[in-house]
Design a protein around this motif. Structure first.
Motif, PDB file in Angstrom:
ATOM      1  N   ARG A   1       0.835  -1.209   0.000  1.00 39.15           N
ATOM      2  CA  ARG A   1       0.000   0.000   0.000  1.00 39.15           C
ATOM      3  C   ARG A   1       0.866   1.254   0.000  1.00 39.15           C
TER       4      ARG A   1
ATOM      5  N   ASP B   1     -12.211  -9.021  -1.746  1.00 36.40           N
ATOM      6  CA  ASP B   1     -12.516  -7.740  -1.115  1.00 36.40           C
ATOM      7  C   ASP B   1     -13.059  -7.971   0.290  1.00 36.40           C
TER       8      ASP B   1
ATOM      9  N   ASP C   1      -7.443  -5.596  -0.476  1.00 36.26           N
ATOM     10  CA  ASP C   1      -7.302  -4.243   0.052  1.00 36.26           C
ATOM     11  C   ASP C   1      -7.943  -4.131   1.434  1.00 36.26           C
TER      12      ASP C   1
ATOM     13  N   ASP D   1      -3.715  -1.109  -2.234  1.00 35.26           N
ATOM     14  CA  ASP D   1      -4.544   0.052  -1.939  1.00 35.26           C
ATOM     15  C   ASP D   1      -5.988  -0.119  -2.390  1.00 35.26           C
ATOM     16  N   ASP D   2      -6.182  -0.719  -3.573  1.00 34.74           N
ATOM     17  CA  ASP D   2      -7.521  -0.742  -4.139  1.00 34.74           C
ATOM     18  C   ASP D   2      -7.623  -1.822  -5.224  1.00 34.74           C
ATOM     19  N   ARG D   3      -8.789  -1.874  -5.861  1.00 36.17           N
ATOM     20  CA  ARG D   3      -9.038  -2.872  -6.892  1.00 36.17           C
ATOM     21  C   ARG D   3      -8.054  -2.747  -8.056  1.00 36.17           C
TER      22      ARG D   3
END
Length: 444
Positions: free
Chosen positions: A7, A247, A276, A316-318
């Motif tokens: 991240r 997720d 994440d 951090d994210d998708r």
């Protein structure tokens, strides 16, 4: 499992791959060993195979070419429930494999000018079925059915002789082969089997094959590399890999179960979770601890999950999860996402993609209808899994009549002259020029 936190970092593809290393050192060592084993079989044939069987499989004096009576005995003794499962898997894999055979096509370029595209099966295929830590009748199905669907007329199967079976191939392997109509079976294991299939062994009546397929350990995968150029091979399906992208809404217990299911194969198996959600990661770790200690092959699972090739990767994210997965290019990719079906389009590099929590890798290993012989080690970036196309060769058949050839006559001569290959043009002119007809100039 180790946790790797990516991240807050913008990483290149190389940096992402370095975060979860693959066992490249083991593969490099295996290549040297496998090459020596293959060369020994090529030179000394049956003598080398028997020495290797005694050294690696702890068997001697066994029948390398499996007698028909052993195959018949294996079918007769097969558990009816297992037989029913094998037969159902054959039906499903056959149906899915039939979709992999391209239709013939004809391209008409003008009057009398056409090219036909056809797909020719190889004459003979060799399939390798592992037999070390587990028994793989499913791999018999996954290898033989696509070859049959492609139209291969001759199939040889090799699998290691089993010490506890008196040097015979495991009976469930033999039974699966018989149910598929394969009766040319050899009790040969590891890299030596790949060498034997590639070069043939006169002493046991084994003729060389055109294509070799099948999974195995690093030595089997490396042996395929050693015979490249002698025969065709499928991708190098080495130690298994699973990468799960999940997720916050994913079921931690199911994620843990699926990671363990692949770690069960081998101590070198790779099990990677990309998420994440720190909360999910912590929950998965807790469930792995409980499940891994309770499963039959706990020691093997623990070795795989604690190895450097396995990890929980925090992103951090998708978008970061997609980037990592596509760079890693896993053998098996599972998507435990709230919009898994929609998201699947973004994940472009994987041997096979399993969408949603009800499509685990175990389904693909047996009865999904898809093939479980898949590329490992990042080869999914450029190589497909095993399919009917593995045993097919595209061929173009060119048919021009005299008028169609005349249409391109001048252009061919011009290109031949530009490449300083005048005899190419002369071969065209030989079909048109007579004593009273001058050859055309390239500027005409």
């Amino acid at each position: 499992m180790q946790t790797i936190d990516l991240r807050g970092r913008s990483l290149s593809t190389a940096e992402m791959l370095a975060a979860v290393p693959r066992a490249t050192a083991a593969r490099a060592e295996a290549l040297a060993t496998a090459t020596a084993i293959v060369d020994d079989v090529r030179v000394r044939g049956e003598e080398a195979l028997r020495e290797q069987a005694e050294r690696f499989d702890r068997v001697s004096g066994h029948a390398i070419r499996v007698p028909r009576e052993q195959i018949d005995e294996a079918v007769a003794a097969l558990d009816p429930v297992v037989r029913e499962a094998i037969e159902e898997a054959i039906v499903r894999v056959r149906r899915a494999s039939e979709a992999q055979v391209p239709a013939a096509a004809t391209t008409v370029l003008g009057p009398g000018a056409r090219i036909r595209q056809r797909w020719q099966p190889v004459t003979r295929a060799g399939v390798y079925i592992p037999g070390g830590k587990a028994v793989y009748p499913s791999s018999v199905i996954m290898n033989v059915v696509p070859a049959q669907v492609a139209g291969v007329g001759s199939i040889a199967l090799a699998s290691p002789p089993q010490e506890h079976e008196g040097g015979r191939v495991h009976p469930t392997i033999l039974a699966a082969a018989a149910l598929l109509g394969v009766d040319e079976v050899y009790a040969i294991g590891g890299a030596g089997a790949i060498g034997a299939l590639a070069y043939g062994v006169d002493g046991i009546g084994l003729d060389p094959v055109d294509v070799i397929s099948g999974p195995g350990n690093n030595y089997v995968a490396s042996a395929k590399r050693a015979v490249a150029g002698v025969v065709g091979t499928d991708s190098e399906a080495g130690a298994t890999e699973i990468l799960i992208v999940a997720d916050a809404g994913a079921d931690a217990d199911l994620v843990a179960a699926d990671l363990i299911s692949q770690a069960e194969h081998d101590e070198q198996a790779s099990a990677v979770l990309v998420t994440d959600s720190v909360e999910l990661a912590d929950a998965v770790v807790a469930r792995i601890v409980e499940r891994a200690t309770a499963t039959r092959h706990a020691e093997r699972v623990n070795a795989a999950l604690t190895g450097p090739q396995s990890a929980i990767v925090l992103v951090d994210d998708r978008a970061a999860a997609v980037a990592f997965s596509n760079a890693y290019a896993p053998e098996h990719l599972e998507l435990h996402l709230n919009d898994a079906a929609k998201a699947a389009a973004d994940f472009t590099s994987a041997g096979a993609v399993f969408v949603g929590e009800n499509s685990p890798v175990s389904l693909g290993d047996y009865l999904a209808g898809s093939n479980h012989v898949l590329p490992t080690g990042g080869q999914a970036r450029y190589a497909p899994g095993l399919g009917a196309y593995t045993f097919l060769r595209p061929q173009q058949v060119i048919e021009y009549d005299r008028g169609a050839l005349a249409e391109v006559r001048r252009s061919i001569v011009a290109l031949a002259e530009s490449e300083a290959l005048p005899a190419h043009g002369e071969a065209i002119e030989a079909r048109f020029v007579t004593a009273s007809e001058p050859a055309p100039t390239t500027g005409a």
